[in-house]
Each structure stands twice: as C-alpha cells, then as structure tokens.
Design an enzyme around this catalytic site. Sequence first.
Site, PDB file in Angstrom:
ATOM      1  N   SER A 189     -25.384  25.034  48.532  1.00 44.35           N
ATOM      2  CA  SER A 189     -26.058  26.289  48.878  1.00 44.35           C
ATOM      3  C   SER A 189     -25.795  27.450  47.916  1.00 44.35           C
ATOM      4  O   SER A 189     -25.843  28.608  48.321  1.00 44.35           O
ATOM      5  CB  SER A 189     -25.672  26.698  50.300  1.00 44.35           C
ATOM      6  OG  SER A 189     -24.285  26.932  50.351  1.00 44.35           O
ATOM      7  N   TYR A 201     -32.515  25.808  44.888  1.00 44.66           N
ATOM      8  CA  TYR A 201     -31.917  25.802  46.233  1.00 44.66           C
ATOM      9  C   TYR A 201     -33.008  25.986  47.288  1.00 44.66           C
ATOM     10  O   TYR A 201     -33.151  25.173  48.213  1.00 44.66           O
ATOM     11  CB  TYR A 201     -30.849  26.901  46.339  1.00 44.66           C
ATOM     12  CG  TYR A 201     -30.420  27.162  47.761  1.00 44.66           C
ATOM     13  CD1 TYR A 201     -29.778  26.174  48.503  1.00 44.66           C
ATOM     14  CD2 TYR A 201     -30.667  28.398  48.378  1.00 44.66           C
ATOM     15  CE1 TYR A 201     -29.399  26.402  49.811  1.00 44.66           C
ATOM     16  CE2 TYR A 201     -30.292  28.634  49.686  1.00 44.66           C
ATOM     17  CZ  TYR A 201     -29.658  27.634  50.402  1.00 44.66           C
ATOM     18  OH  TYR A 201     -29.292  27.854  51.704  1.00 44.66           O
ATOM     19  N   ASP A 222     -32.707  37.400  42.233  1.00 46.11           N
ATOM     20  CA  ASP A 222     -32.581  38.248  43.432  1.00 46.11           C
ATOM     21  C   ASP A 222     -33.911  38.932  43.748  1.00 46.11           C
ATOM     22  O   ASP A 222     -34.438  39.655  42.906  1.00 46.11           O
ATOM     23  CB  ASP A 222     -31.542  39.358  43.196  1.00 46.11           C
ATOM     24  CG  ASP A 222     -30.145  38.985  43.628  1.00 46.11           C
ATOM     25  OD1 ASP A 222     -29.997  37.971  44.338  1.00 46.11           O
ATOM     26  OD2 ASP A 222     -29.209  39.709  43.261  1.00 46.11           O
TER      27      ASP A 222
END
Length: 323
Positions: free
Chosen positions: A79, A143, A284
């Site tokens: 993760s 991910y 992000d």
Amino acid sequence: MTRARRMTLLVTGGAGYVGSVCAARLVEAGHEVVVLDDLRTGHEDAIPHRARFVRGDVAEAGPLLAEGFDGVLHFAARSLVGESMTDPQRYWWGNVVASVQLLDAMTEHGIPRLVFSSTAATYGEPESVPITEDDPTRPTNPYGATKLAIDHAISSYAAAHGIAAVSLRYFNVAGAFGRHGERHTVETHLIPLVLQVALDRRDKITIFGDDWPTADGTCVRDYIHVTDLADAHELALDRAEPGRHKVYNLGNGTGFSVREVLETCREVTGHPIPAEVAGRRPGDPAVLIASSERARTDLGWKPERAELRTIVADAWDFARRTG
Ligand code: UFG
C-alpha cells in the site's frame, strides 16, 4: 456494535494497521476471527489475543478456507504509492494476482461473503469534490490501479459465483484503537510522521508543496477514524447481498489542509512541531474529500469519532504508548 449471529471470519492482513483494529473490533463483537498474515509489514503483537493466527500468504489461503468460513475481510496488500511506481510488479503480483487466487479459493470452498479494502486512490485526480462512487476511476499510480483491478475482479466473481461482496474505499485513515494503531516500518503518512516530531524522533515535518490551488496552498484530505472505518466493515458484512458487489466511499466529508493538521497536532501534543516547505510529492492530488452518503444511507453508517482533534488525540495516545 453487536450482531445477532456469530460468524467465523478470515481476516487477511490482520496484523497490519486497519486489519488489526478491525480484527479486534470483530472479536469484541463476538465473532470467531482467524488472522492470516505473512508479517512482511504487519506486527504479530498487533493481532488480537482472542484471534487464531495463521502465518502465511493470501495466495495460499485455500487450505485454510477449506475449514469453512462465513466471510473474508481482505486487508492484506502492498500500500505504498511511491513504491508502486518504482516496483509495480510487487503490486500486480502481491495485490491483484494474490486477490484473484483468494477469490478462486473462496469460490471453490463456497465462502459466501467478502469485504475488501479499496481506496480513494482508485479515483485519481478528481474532477470535483466530494467524490461519489459514481465518479470516474482514473488512478494515477499502480497502487490505485491494482486496487481498482481487484474491485473489477470482485464484481465479476460476485455476479458469476454469488459472493456477497462489498468494497470500502478508504480516504485518509488515522487514529488508533487502544494498543492497535499505525506503526509502519516505512512511514509515509502525515499524522504519524508529525507525531514522530512531537516525540522528538524527527526534527521537523516536511510540507509537500504550499502552491496547491487550496485556501492555504497545502493539500486537503478527508481524515477518518480507524474505529469508524471498522464499524463500516461490520455493517458491510451484515448488509452484503449474494451476487452483488457494492462499493462505498468512507470519509467524513470534510477536508483539512496539511497546515490545519499540523496546527491540530500542535494543540493536542503541546509541541511546536517545526515544519519546512518542500516541493510537491509526485502523484498527490490537491484535494480528496469523500461523499459517504451512500454508506450512511445503505449501511446506516454513522461516524462517531469524526472530529480531527479526536482522531489526532487517539493517534497521539498510541504514539506515546509505542514510543
Ligand atoms: N504530506 C506532507 N508531508 C509528509 C507526508 C504527507 O506534506 O511528510 C502531505 C501529503 O502530500 C498529502 C497529505 O499530507 O497531501 C496526506 O498524505 P498521506 O501520505 O498521509 O496520505 P495520502 O493522502 O497520500 O494517502 C491516502 C491513503 C493512500 C491512498 C491515497 C490516495 O493513505 O492509501 O490517500 O491518494 F492511496
């Protein structure tokens, strides 16, 4: 929270952060819990005392499932967003291939229920917030892509084999439950890193960018208490319907900037927590806020520890306990 019927449940990744909290709450609710964990990132001492522990890989869950279970809660996963960019094979094999093997074993042994840990990372950069379950899923890293691939696999297994499945898409999980909390060997998450500064284990926190299109220029996230998340798992187990795969976002619907989180951590810990601004962290999104209306309506989910101060205070209690 209590349930009428006691279930026998397999919790993969039950030595990890969210998995151990959920396993502990399930044990407290009276269920019989078996934890399957390879301890690659989990901690054996995080496993609830009253759970049976089997050390092993999710991909080899078949013989265990043959014992007969009412359901599986599947937390075990790789993760780390950054690691997924440099080592995608770990994510495609460790997350997707292992989960498909788990689905095969569940099908073979007639395990009726599955609750899966999905993530806000399946959405990628949102077009608008709050994010609903009907919004486009365009993950920006392996991910998120692997978690989305597993969600697709679950949909088809549920439809073809009658599994009652629920995917819960977590936003920013924080807080702790007694001795169960966040302690990753490689820590990348904001709140535990900030608390390490408060414990004088690091000098300062780095703010990844203050030039984002947000009120104070830092990224905004939706923080959810890990025990509220655990409650949603119990409700999901209860409300899952054979042959259907339901997806729910889990957050509080309120965003806090990195600077606001820092301020709350300063108030809770009484430590000045020095911070310096650096460049943006690749991958992000600026703002991630969940709409959890569907979970509230369908599951009857109602977060009880939604205040950021409460979330940080519980994380702080845990951080001081584990040092
Ligand atoms: N941040 C800092 N400094 C740090 C660590 C984090 O400024 O030292 C910032 C990040 O840039 C981000 C915010 O704090 O804006 C929160 O970062 P976290 O790493 O705590 O959490 P993320 O939002 O990156 O991650 C969460 C989940 C992931 C999921 C991701 C989806 O933890 O599992 O959302 O984008 F993949």
